[in-house]
Write a protein that holds these residues in place. Structure first.
Motif, PDB file in Angstrom:
ATOM      1  N   PRO A  47       1.183  -1.212   0.474  1.00  0.00           N
ATOM      2  CA  PRO A  47       0.059  -0.003   0.110  1.00  0.00           C
ATOM      3  C   PRO A  47       1.068   1.027  -0.754  1.00  0.00           C
ATOM      4  N   PHE A  48       2.030   1.353   0.462  1.00  0.00           N
ATOM      5  CA  PHE A  48       2.603   2.509   0.602  1.00  0.00           C
ATOM      6  C   PHE A  48       4.718   2.250  -0.472  1.00  0.00           C
ATOM      7  N   GLU A  49       4.510   2.968  -1.281  1.00  0.00           N
ATOM      8  CA  GLU A  49       5.213   2.164  -2.105  1.00  0.00           C
ATOM      9  C   GLU A  49       6.990   3.402  -1.419  1.00  0.00           C
ATOM     10  N   ILE A  50       8.544   3.072  -1.865  1.00  0.00           N
ATOM     11  CA  ILE A  50       9.219   3.450  -1.274  1.00  0.00           C
ATOM     12  C   ILE A  50       9.207   5.180  -2.315  1.00  0.00           C
ATOM     13  N   ILE A  51      10.017   5.374  -2.215  1.00  0.00           N
ATOM     14  CA  ILE A  51      10.490   6.183  -3.672  1.00  0.00           C
ATOM     15  C   ILE A  51      11.486   7.240  -3.236  1.00  0.00           C
ATOM     16  N   GLU A  52      12.131   6.635  -1.685  1.00  0.00           N
ATOM     17  CA  GLU A  52      13.333   7.364  -1.313  1.00  0.00           C
ATOM     18  C   GLU A  52      14.394   6.829  -0.688  1.00  0.00           C
ATOM     19  N   ILE A  53      15.448   6.639  -0.449  1.00  0.00           N
ATOM     20  CA  ILE A  53      16.356   5.429   0.613  1.00  0.00           C
ATOM     21  C   ILE A  53      17.160   6.643   0.587  1.00  0.00           C
ATOM     22  N   GLY A  54      17.653   7.213   2.671  1.00  0.00           N
ATOM     23  CA  GLY A  54      18.154   8.081   2.626  1.00  0.00           C
ATOM     24  C   GLY A  54      19.274   7.366   4.406  1.00  0.00           C
ATOM     25  N   ALA A  55      20.239   7.190   4.915  1.00  0.00           N
ATOM     26  CA  ALA A  55      20.882   6.737   5.965  1.00  0.00           C
ATOM     27  C   ALA A  55      21.825   7.241   6.143  1.00  0.00           C
ATOM     28  N   ILE A  56      21.788   7.515   7.812  1.00  0.00           N
ATOM     29  CA  ILE A  56      23.817   8.196   8.094  1.00  0.00           C
ATOM     30  C   ILE A  56      24.234   6.852   8.701  1.00  0.00           C
ATOM     31  N   LYS A  57      25.469   6.502   8.828  1.00  0.00           N
ATOM     32  CA  LYS A  57      26.219   5.560   9.118  1.00  0.00           C
ATOM     33  C   LYS A  57      26.907   6.312  10.732  1.00  0.00           C
ATOM     34  N   LEU A  58      26.820   5.664  11.806  1.00  0.00           N
ATOM     35  CA  LEU A  58      27.002   6.293  12.590  1.00  0.00           C
ATOM     36  C   LEU A  58      28.082   4.884  13.382  1.00  0.00           C
ATOM     37  N   ASN A  59      29.414   5.571  14.014  1.00  0.00           N
ATOM     38  CA  ASN A  59      30.378   4.606  14.721  1.00  0.00           C
ATOM     39  C   ASN A  59      29.478   3.682  16.074  1.00  0.00           C
ATOM     40  N   SER A  60      30.427   3.617  16.895  1.00  0.00           N
ATOM     41  CA  SER A  60      29.651   3.570  18.053  1.00  0.00           C
ATOM     42  C   SER A  60      29.942   4.415  19.944  1.00  0.00           C
ATOM     43  N   ASN A  61      30.311   5.524  18.761  1.00  0.00           N
ATOM     44  CA  ASN A  61      30.439   6.971  19.492  1.00  0.00           C
ATOM     45  C   ASN A  61      29.538   7.502  19.194  1.00  0.00           C
ATOM     46  N   PHE A  62      28.720   7.103  17.794  1.00  0.00           N
ATOM     47  CA  PHE A  62      27.221   8.208  17.354  1.00  0.00           C
ATOM     48  C   PHE A  62      28.404   9.741  16.540  1.00  0.00           C
ATOM     49  N   THR A  89      27.404   8.781   4.355  1.00  0.00           N
ATOM     50  CA  THR A  89      25.796   8.301   4.537  1.00  0.00           C
ATOM     51  C   THR A  89      25.285   7.909   2.493  1.00  0.00           C
ATOM     52  N   TYR A  90      24.539   7.531   3.034  1.00  0.00           N
ATOM     53  CA  TYR A  90      23.378   6.473   2.113  1.00  0.00           C
ATOM     54  C   TYR A  90      22.467   7.858   1.367  1.00  0.00           C
ATOM     55  N   SER A  91      22.083   7.546  -0.086  1.00  0.00           N
ATOM     56  CA  SER A  91      21.095   8.519  -0.320  1.00  0.00           C
ATOM     57  C   SER A  91      20.572   7.921  -1.910  1.00  0.00           C
ATOM     58  N   SER A  92      19.016   7.439  -2.086  1.00  0.00           N
ATOM     59  CA  SER A  92      19.486   7.066  -4.104  1.00  0.00           C
ATOM     60  C   SER A  92      17.585   7.277  -4.190  1.00  0.00           C
ATOM     61  N   LEU A  93      17.176   7.698  -5.090  1.00  0.00           N
ATOM     62  CA  LEU A  93      15.862   7.489  -5.073  1.00  0.00           C
ATOM     63  C   LEU A  93      15.590   7.029  -6.140  1.00  0.00           C
ATOM     64  N   VAL A  94      14.125   6.339  -5.738  1.00  0.00           N
ATOM     65  CA  VAL A  94      13.893   4.656  -5.772  1.00  0.00           C
ATOM     66  C   VAL A  94      12.316   5.314  -7.728  1.00  0.00           C
ATOM     67  N   LYS A  95      12.689   4.735  -8.106  1.00  0.00           N
ATOM     68  CA  LYS A  95      11.841   5.292  -9.726  1.00  0.00           C
ATOM     69  C   LYS A  95      11.103   4.097  -9.324  1.00  0.00           C
ATOM     70  N   PRO A  96       8.871   4.506  -9.237  1.00  0.00           N
ATOM     71  CA  PRO A  96       7.928   3.968  -8.877  1.00  0.00           C
ATOM     72  C   PRO A  96       8.035   2.777 -10.062  1.00  0.00           C
ATOM     73  N   LYS A  97       6.875   1.815  -9.486  1.00  0.00           N
ATOM     74  CA  LYS A  97       6.564   0.803 -10.199  1.00  0.00           C
ATOM     75  C   LYS A  97       5.261   0.538  -9.973  1.00  0.00           C
ATOM     76  N   LEU A  98       4.440   0.429  -8.869  1.00  0.00           N
ATOM     77  CA  LEU A  98       2.940   0.664  -9.001  1.00  0.00           C
ATOM     78  C   LEU A  98       2.130   2.015  -9.094  1.00  0.00           C
TER      79      LEU A  98
END
Length: 322
Positions: free
Chosen positions: A25-40, A45-54
């Motif tokens: 019911p909810f289609e992802i169109i973007e994923i973004g992320a931050i990678k932290l070490n054990s000390n925060f 970083t990661y970022s990408s757009l997603v091409k819709p299928k539905l």
């Protein structure tokens, strides 16, 4: 171990529930992320757009809060399975997810299921930063990321409602609140639930214990389960003596008080929930309380008992013939 603080943007059908695909019911169109070490500390970083299928047309409200439109998604986006595999590879081997709320991890898995991708290991632990923030701020009832950022006086130097930016702000909140016992603040993702008695989840935290049941076809089976209703101390795991019998606090939640001979009064809470397959499961938590808390719960039980009695009397009166 690293922490992957991620955020998603998603779209839904433009034409209402009648045109919704129940598998996604909810289609992802973007994923973004931050990678932290054990000390925060931010290490990647990661970022990408997603091409819709539905859902190839953005729903009006979603379109109004994003910084891009459909043309950008189709021009710069890539298929979800390709992006998701790349994202999970970027996460590495030793990590735990962190999100603002519980829905991002739920929708990530529903999209993975739609594309028949490999499931996460069960059970899946993660950190609900929104919940941790609320606890650290004395149960501050803030649900929106923007309000939490403003409340903590974090500099706003990039727009919200971009997946990587929201992940960035969530990371800054985590850095700002400085949780001393962060390792103990994990939650269990409930997209996939225990499938039999052997896979049921029992977790002992510093201040409470948590029990997540398998799914049942009938909610009565949960309420009548002696194994589930028996209470064990959240500190020593010894069976506790009942002081206040289980009572319905709301239609889907129950309270009870027991006493451990070593650790005193214990509050037990049961919440009955519906799974995505429309079955029932329950979460039971047990925590220590004091005499003042006990008196409040006893008063609540008496209040509800009086309400039920008044309702029954009114019902009997209405049934009497004139």
């Amino acid at each position: 171990m690293n922490y992957i603080i991620f955020d998603l943007e998603w779209n839904q059908t433009y034409g209402g529930s009648a045109l919704e695909n129940p598998r996604m019911p909810f289609e992802i169109i973007e994923i973004g992320a931050i990678k932290l070490n054990s000390n925060f500390e931010i290490i990647d970083t990661y970022s990408s757009l997603v091409k819709p299928k539905l859902y190839k047309k953005l729903q009006p409200h979603i379109k109004s809060i994003l910084t891009y439109d459909e043309s950008v998604l189709f021009k710069n986006g890539r298929p979800f399975d390709m992006v998701c595999k790349e994202f999970l590879k970027w996460c590495g081997e030793d990590y735990m997810f962190g999100t603002w709320g519980a829905m991002d991890l739920y929708y990530l898995q529903s999209n993975m299921d739609f594309f028949y991708m490999k499931k996460f290991d069960f059970p899946l632990k993660y950190y609900n930063i929104q919940q941790i923030y609320a606890e650290c701020m004395s149960n501050d009832n803030i649900s929106k990321l923007e309000k939490a950022v403003d409340n903590l006086k974090i500099e706003i130097d990039r727009p919200f409602h971009s997946a990587v930016n929201d992940a960035y702000y969530t990371s800054l909140i985590l850095q700002k609140i400085k949780v001393s016992d962060f390792e103990d603040k994990y939650s269990y993702d409930l997209y996939n639930l225990p499938y039999n008695k052997e896979s049921e989840i029992y977790a002992k935290h510093k201040t409470y214990s948590e029990y997540i049941t398998m799914t049942y076809n009938d909610r009565k089976d949960i309420i009548e389960s002696k194994d589930f209703l028996n209470v064990r101390c959240c500190k020593c795991n010894k069976k506790a003596m009942r002081k206040i019998k289980w009572f319905a606090n709301t239609p889907n939640s129950y309270l009870g008080v027991s006493r451990c001979i070593y650790h005193g009064l214990l509050l037990s809470k049961i919440k009955i929930k519906t799974s995505k397959e429309d079955n029932y499961y329950a979460i039971k938590t047990v925590s220590r309380i004091n005499k003042s808390d006990f008196d409040i719960i006893k008063e609540r039980q008496n209040e509800l008992r009086i309400r039920r009695q008044i309702k029954r009397n009114a019902s009997k009166k209405n049934k009497k013939p004139n």
